[in-house]
Structures are given as C-alpha cells and as structure tokens.
Write an enzyme that holds these catalytic residues in place. Structure first.
Site, PDB file in Angstrom:
ATOM      1  N   ASP A 178      -6.327   7.451  10.655  1.00  0.00           N
ATOM      2  CA  ASP A 178      -5.001   6.788  10.810  1.00  0.00           C
ATOM      3  C   ASP A 178      -4.501   7.454  12.335  1.00  0.00           C
ATOM      4  O   ASP A 178      -4.855   8.280  12.770  1.00  0.00           O
ATOM      5  CB  ASP A 178      -4.032   7.616   9.879  1.00  0.00           C
ATOM      6  N   GLU A 234       0.768  -1.197  -0.038  1.00  0.00           N
ATOM      7  CA  GLU A 234       0.046  -0.034  -0.005  1.00  0.00           C
ATOM      8  C   GLU A 234       0.857   1.239   0.057  1.00  0.00           C
ATOM      9  O   GLU A 234       1.654   1.418   0.870  1.00  0.00           O
ATOM     10  CB  GLU A 234      -0.617  -0.141   1.349  1.00  0.00           C
TER      11      GLU A 234
END
Lengths: 263, 417
Positions: A61, A50
C-alpha cells in the site's frame, strides 16, 4: 461454484455495464463513519466493495492507505471488530459483494481455515491478500478459499511476466485485479497504449473478468479503460476525498458525488 | 544427506516450514530474476574471483581471529577467541554482503542500489559499495534510528547516498524494510534492493547467508591453525541474523559444536521492551517470509526495543527459525545493561570497542565461560566495532565530560564558520 461476485459479474455483462469496485479501510476514520462511507458508496453506485482489515505492515500500500491502516490500529481496533463490522455491512448490502482485503499475517494468525470459514459466515464473497501468491504451496490458502465459497482474488501488474500471467490465469477465480501505475492523470495516448498492451496480454492468459485500478479520478479515466476491463477500482482516492472535507458531512457528500461522477 | 543444511533453491526458499516467497505479485518477477542471476553468478568463476579479491583488497579480509588472553584469564573458563569483523571496511560484517550484492546488481545491469538500515551499518556498507561501483544510492532509515545513529547518516550522505527517513510505524528497522520494498516496487527496472540481513522473500535469505558465510569459513581455517582443532562453542548476536548465520553456517553439520545466538532482551523480557523473537514471539508471515515475529494476539507486529539499533527488529531470519526448532542453535538473550557491562569489560581487558550489537554476544560469553573447562574453546563474533556508538554509549554511561564537550562545541559556534 458461484457466489455473489459471479452473479454481479454476470449481471454487469448482461446489462452491458462497466463495474466499479471501491475500497475502504475498516474503521477509518472510525467504525461509525466507515459504515456511513460504505453506505454512501453503495448508494452512489459502487458494484463491489473491498473492506481492508488494517495491518501494521501493509507492504503493497501507498502512503494514504498505509497511514489509514496505522491510524485505525491506534484506535485499538481488533480483527474480531472487523468481522462484526463486515457481517453487519453484508446483511445490509445484500446486492453488493463484499471482499476482505488484508495481508497474510492476519489470516495466518487467525488460522487460515477459521478465517475463511468466518469470512464466508459473515457474508463475504472474496479475499484479496496481496502477499500470498498462488504458487506459495506451503499454506493451503487457495484451496481453503474455494472450499468456503470465497474467490481468492489474485493480482497482476505490468511487471508480471508471461509466465506469471499464465500461472495466475490457471488459478484465477472470480476476477483478476490488475494494477497499472502509469501516471494516468493527464495521460498521454502513449500511456493508454502501454496499458492497452498490458491488458491485452493479460486477456491472453486469464479467462475470468478483469478489474483495473490506477488512481482513477474522473469519468474520462473510467471511459478510457471501459474497453480494457470489466471493473474499475477506486482505491486510495476515497480516503483522499474523505480527508479533503472540512466536516464529516461534507466529506461524505464529496465521496458520493465523486462516485456518481464516475458512473 | 545433510541434517541441518537445506538446499534452499531446491526447496524454493523454504527452511522447514519457514521462509518462502510471500511477496506481492509485482515483486515476484524481480525475485525470480535475482534468483536466476545469483545462481548463474555462483557458477561463474570470474564472479567468485572478483568477489574474493574485493573482500581481500578492498575490505581487508581475512579479518583476524584473536585470542583474548586477558578476557580468558578474567572469566576463568574456556579459551576465548574473538573474530574481529569490525576490522573490515566500514566497521562491520555488513560489507561482505554489500560487495557481493553490488557485483550481482552490476551483473544484472542495475543502475541504482537501495537498502534498509537499522543501526546504519548496512546503509553505510551499501553507500560505500555504491560509491565504489558508481551506483546511484538511496537508503531508508527509521527516523528514530537516524536520531540515534547520526554518525552513520553523516557518512552515508558524504558517500553520496540519499538517506530518506521513514516517519511511520515504529520508525525503526521494520518500517525501513517496508519502505525499501515499496520503493523497489516502484523502480524495479533500474534498481536492486540490497537486503542487508538473512530476511525477506526468497532468494534473499540464501544470498545474504552465502555472502556472509565467509566469516565461518575463515574461522575454521584460523582456529585449526591456532589450536589444531575446531572450537566447542560459537557465540554471535542475532538481529535479522546475518552475522550469526554467516558464522554458524559452515559449522552446522559439526554436531559437537555448540552454537549460541544472542537476542536483545532490552530492558528485560518481563518488561515487554525487548527484541527477543524466541521469547514471546510466535510464527507469522511478514515482509515476505514466514518466521517468528513479535506480534500481538491479532498478528499486528509489536514495537521492539534494544539499546543496539541493529538488533531492534520484530522478525528473525527464517533459517534461524528452522535451526531453532531443530534445536541445532541455542537462542538466549542479553539485556541492554548486560551488553553495556560487556562492552566496558572488553574495553578494559582487551582494549577493544565492540559495537553494542556485538557486545550482546560478549555478554553471553561472560555468563557461559566460567562454567567451561580451560581446555575448551569459545569463538565470539565481534560483528562490528563500536566507534559509531559513541553518542549512545556516552549518554547511557552519563559521561559528563562528553556532554560538556558537545555543549561547548555548540556554544563556540561549531559549524557556523
């Protein structure tokens, strides 16, 4: 439609092997080193990678990746640099599917259609964009991904209801990314049991392979989820390990031996 | 068929192309549950009655609509009325929404309230209702905002809330919003995220607007009583946009009524140091909703500036974006300097201290009123009172005596004994 992700998943199945997906933030700590990190990850056996395009407001996140995003942005990196970087990586790593991970404002601002077209042209095979659920119909994200032979990777978590699992199952393409924050470090059997239950209900509704990420830090963790998912995801751990090294060389070696240790 | 009012449940949170639910999957079940709980509560007369009772007896509604006779005379144009939201509990309109959502959180069985705050007024309102209803409470506030709004931080802590500084990004409201959403993701079972403005993912913009629209409904009744007719012009400042939308919403379909939203022009639009989303912002999808955002050519959100922390935000509520595009609301802007001048003017003419945020609305009236007829009526929403801004205002006005006072306090060992 088949693309590099499908071929990789088929190959893993054929070899009866559990896959590993690693995550990096493009340009962290800088572009040349993040290129090296990717090559070390590939060398050490990552099956998919990724590549996160940094964004000022990365909603889903945690602190490590958030900080990496903001640090990279301070270096002045542009989305166009990320495309060039990804294209270069894709041309070097022909066997490893690369996916862009980012937040919807980046593709939206770029133009969704252009973003999908350029991603495919750069050699990417999937997009992970956490803040565009498939039933948000106002933007044709899902259809544009498919039209450009990119898998839109959707996410499920233990908070997902059966309704959501069913919906994601309907749209799922490539694989589904399952996140499970159960504090697996020093995990008790009961936590693994909870995870087992979650993954079993996902299986009921989702017919594509599953990846699972939850702060994997040892081979034992990978072993314990081997039966639950086709792919383990190593996320912020790579950045943490990089940051723990005293020098670039040491950091890269640490990443390499960490990933090897998981295989 | 209504022209400007959208059934946002029917449209799944979309106001034209704006709004929506661009949220991470882990949040969707919680947003769906909140939407369901809210729609049920709306239909429950005991919920509505309790909300109204608390607004009346706890917060002190209705807030007065005051005819500003001196200001009217001074500006020499329209008759100016001030809606005194600052007289409510905690000193701003934020309490309306906080009470509503606290009742909703209790109804959903939540034990903990969390909130983002910019100026601290929403954090203060949330900490207040948390104390009142027995919730555990954590407020996320940018480090920069904590520095400039210490008095609010002090009171939040006294009320029993934990105030957590946000140390990354612009260290202002935008980052506090991010942090509160992250914390919610980690604590969905126990926690209600008490969003303080008409922003974020569906259903928040609708819920907050509904709880705040009591402002406009009261103005309708009060101005009819005073003047026997509706006003010609409504003016409010716009950060995320809750005080303005709460004021405008009940008047949207009255086409003759002009509505003006005032954004913060900071040090001037041309300086780039401002928070005026309709001046240089563009469409984007950030923090769960589509709207106008101040962002660079890559879609990275920009650092904003305003002397008023409550207006210092890169995004604007999606319903505002829609009403902007429809041309129903006019959006204009006032600089830090203009807001300070307006504050001084209101102090001297009416003896009222508006919040720096609300002073932006007053500044617009100063520009607009002289060109209007004496038979016309302007209503300004004084969304908050300005006591909290004493440190900032005194610093900007370079008030020597205040500085000496602070120095002397420290010197004589303030707090040491």
């Amino acid at each position: 439609m088949t693309n590099k992700i499908d071929r990789k998943l088929a190959q893993l199945k054929q070899d009866n092997r559990h896959g590993l997906m690693a995550h990096i933030v493009i340009g962290y700590p800088n572009l040349p080193v993040s290129e090296k990190i990717i090559l070390f990850l590939a060398e050490a056996g990552a099956d998919l990678i990724e590549l996160q395009i940094p964004f000022t407001d990365p909603l889903a996140d945690g602190p490590t990746i958030l900080k990496a995003n903001l640090d990279v942005l301070r270096t002045g990196i542009k989305v166009a640099d990320c495309f060039r970087f990804a294209e270069k990586m894709a041309s070097r790593l022909t066997d490893i599917p690369l996916l862009f991970m980012t937040y919807i404002n980046i593709p939206y601002n770029y133009g969704l259609e252009n973003f999908c077209r350029d991603s495919a042209a750069a050699g990417l095979t999937g997009l992970i964009v956490p803040d565009i659920p498939p039933d948000e119909k106002d933007e044709p994200y899902h259809d544009l991904c498919l039209a450009h032979n990119l898998h839109p990777i959707y996410i499920l978590s233990p908070s997902s209801t059966q309704e959501r699992m069913k919906l994601i199952g309907h749209y799922a393409s490539g694989f589904v990314y399952c996140t499970a924050r159960v504090g697996i470090t020093g995990a008790r059997e009961s936590q693994i049991a909870g995870l087992r239950e979650f993954m079993a209900s996902v299986r009921k509704y989702v017919k594509v392979p599953l990846s699972l990420g939850f702060g994997i830090s040892s081979r034992e963790h990978v072993e314990s989820i081997r039966e639950l998912a086709e792919i383990s995801v190593v996320g912020s751990k790579v950045i943490d390990i990089y940051n723990s090294g005293q020098s670039e060389k040491e950091s890269l070696e640490k990443i390499s031996s960490f990933v090897r240790g998981l295989r | 068929m209504k022209k400007y009012i959208v059934d946002s449940f029917e449209s799944e949170g979309h106001f034209g192309p704006y709004g929506g639910r661009y949220a991470p999957e882990m949040l969707i079940p919680a947003l769906v549950a909140l939407e369901k709980a809210y729609r049920e509560a709306q239909q429950d007369s005991s919920f509505v009655a309790e909300f109204e009772k608390l607004l009346a007896t706890y917060s002190g509604r209705p807030t007065p609509l005051y005819f500003a006779e001196n200001l009217t005379r001074k500006l020499g144009g329209a008759r100016i009325y001030l809606k005194q939201e600052g007289l409510g509990q905690t000193g701003s309109h934020k309490i309306n929404n906080a009470i509503g959502q606290a009742l909703l959180a209790r109804r959903m069985g939540k034990k903990r309230l969390i909130a983002e705050t910019g100026a601290g007024q929403h954090g203060l309102a949330t900490a207040t209702v948390a104390a009142r209803f027995g919730f555990e409470c954590e407020i996320f506030m940018g480090e920069l905002d904590m520095k400039r709004q210490r008095p609010n931080v002090f009171w939040m802590e006294q009320l029993g809330a934990k105030v957590t500084p946000v140390l990354y990004g612009t260290r202002t409201l935008k980052d506090a919003v991010n942090e509160s959403i992250k914390n919610w993701i980690e604590n969905l079972e126990t926690t209600h995220l008490l969003v303080g403005s008409v922003v974020s993912a569906h259903p928040y913009p609708t819920i907050v607007r509904d709880f705040q629209s009591v402002i406009g409904r009261e103005i309708r009744d009060q101005i009819m009583e005073e003047e026997g007719r509706l006003p010609d012009c409504l003016i409010a400042c716009v950060g995320g946009g809750s005080n303005s939308l709460g004021m405008f919403y009940p008047f949207l379909e009255d086409e003759g009524i002009e509505m003006v939203g005032v954004e913060a022009a900071g040090l001037g639009i041309e300086s780039g140091k401002h928070s005026a989303r309709f001046q240089g912002g563009k469409k984007g999808i950030v923090e769960g909703y589509k709207s106008y955002f101040l962002q660079d050519d890559d879609g990275q959100t920009l650092t904003t500036h305003s002397v008023a922390a409550g207006l210092d935000y890169a995004g604007i509520g999606p319903e505002h974006a829609w009403l902007h595009d429809l041309g129903r609301i006019e959006y204009t802007h006032a600089t830090d300097q203009e807001a300070l001048e307006a504050l001084k003017l209101l102090l001297k003419t009416e003896g009222l201290i508006p919040a720096l945020e609300s002073a932006h609305a007053v500044a617009e009236a100063v520009k607009r009123s002289p060109g209007m007829g004496s038979d016309q009526i302007i209503v300004i929403n004084l969304s908050g009172r300005g006591d909290k801004d004493i440190f900032i205002v005194a610093e900007v006005l370079k008030d020597k005596a205040w500085l000496e006072f602070l120095k002397a306090k420290v010197k004589e060992g303030y707090g040491d004994q």
